[in-house]
Design an enzyme around this catalytic site. Sequence first.
Site, PDB file in Angstrom:
ATOM      1  N   LEU A   1      38.387  45.881  35.872  1.00  0.00           N
ATOM      2  CA  LEU A   1      39.370  44.837  36.229  1.00  0.00           C
ATOM      3  C   LEU A   1      38.650  43.655  36.848  1.00  0.00           C
ATOM      4  CD1 LEU A   1      41.992  46.946  38.233  1.00  0.00           C
ATOM      5  CD2 LEU A   1      42.366  45.924  35.982  1.00  0.00           C
ATOM      6  N   HIS A   2      38.941  42.462  36.390  1.00  0.00           N
ATOM      7  CA  HIS A   2      38.363  41.298  37.073  1.00  0.00           C
ATOM      8  C   HIS A   2      39.162  40.018  36.894  1.00  0.00           C
ATOM      9  CE1 HIS A   2      36.893  40.550  33.020  1.00  0.00           C
ATOM     10  NE2 HIS A   2      36.730  39.297  33.393  1.00  0.00           N
ATOM     11  N   ARG A   3      40.212  40.050  36.056  1.00  0.00           N
ATOM     12  CA  ARG A   3      40.982  38.811  35.828  1.00  0.00           C
ATOM     13  C   ARG A   3      41.637  38.350  37.114  1.00  0.00           C
ATOM     14  NH1 ARG A   3      39.296  36.856  31.435  1.00  0.00           N
ATOM     15  NH2 ARG A   3      38.881  38.567  30.032  1.00  0.00           N
TER      16      ARG A   3
END
Length: 364
Positions: A205-207
């Site tokens: 996850l990084h958005r």
Amino acid sequence: MKKIHLIAAARPNFMKIAPLYHALNDAAWCHPVLIHTGQHYDANMSAAFFADLKLPQPDYHLEVGSGSHAEQTAGVMVAYEKIALADQPDWIVVVGDVNSTVACAMVGAKCWIPVAHLEAGLRSGDRRMPEEINRILTDSIADLLWTPSMDGNQHLLREGVEAEKIDLVGNIMIDSLLMRSAEIEADTTAQQLAVADSEYAVVTLHRPSNVDQHAVLANICEQLIEVSKQCQIVFPVHPRTRKKLHEFELMARLSATDRIQCVQPLGYIQFMNLVTQAQLIITDSGGIQEETTYLGIACLTLRDNTERPITITQGTNQLIRADQLYQRVTDVLSAPAKASSVPELWDGKTAMRVLASLHQRCFP
Ligand code: UD1
């Protein structure tokens, strides 16, 4: 001898640049010059990928680092313009959709140096995503557009790009995957994390839309804790996400959960070793949607939309909301895998098609 600048900037760029670097380096008529903008700079976000993908040290390192969108984009432009003007490449190749992609494309366009965009034509239709802006701008000024699938051609034609500028070349990331498949198989990351012989999910996850707001990230963490009751989770945590998990005091809660392992970001070979043996992937990445489609592994994408719809229509990907996670994981673990196939031209030969396309433009 044609001089080709290859722009590498951030983690998802490196596996797109590597096959092309090797193909250009082997060709007698051209000479690749590797430029690293420094958008990603941690060893495990950059140097590890250069080593895994057998890329040499960059010829130029711009060391631009992190910042706001304006700071990062402008920083790359200022630094790269000097190199482009001094070194005078015959072509500039940019890949993907990160801030450095559009920055270097703008430098090329304004210095009258032809620009080629690899992975052109992808559209999510969501202009709140910074990458969508980068894609639209880059494609509107590039001189040569290499698309991974036919929907890319359709988007570009609809936006008024001349057909002669567009070449369908396929998905270059699959070239990297196939080039490194023996090392990926021989790697022992899944064993070392003690998940190799069990059912497990890999999470990335990084958005900003998932990790930057407390309530959203807290909800995803709670859902992951529920999911961990069904299968183990390995979560290589992106630096942006790690910062937010600490800031929102969620890291301790995740780490205290028995069946969730939060680890540092992994190198390419290590990460793909983990992915190839997983039952499913939960992600908001772009590239992982494609890699899982190629590998036939279920992918649950925590986003409202995707610029890679072929991974849904043809592949193993589905878009989900966080509150659907538990149910969808149950479905994946209990039902036979969704029927899927590998899209056309995702065959490990994209770098050679790119090389042929560039040769044709260099020697018309
Ligand atoms: C960028 C790309 C995104 C891509 C992602 C892959 C843009 C707009 N976004 O997002 O499309 O999917 O890379 O990772 O170009 N940081 C470190 N070390 C690093 C790099 C980043 O600590 O090596 C931290 C910094 O605090 C930085 C933050 O992560 O501020 C975000 O980095 P940045 O490059 O701005 O964006 P990403 O979220 O990585």
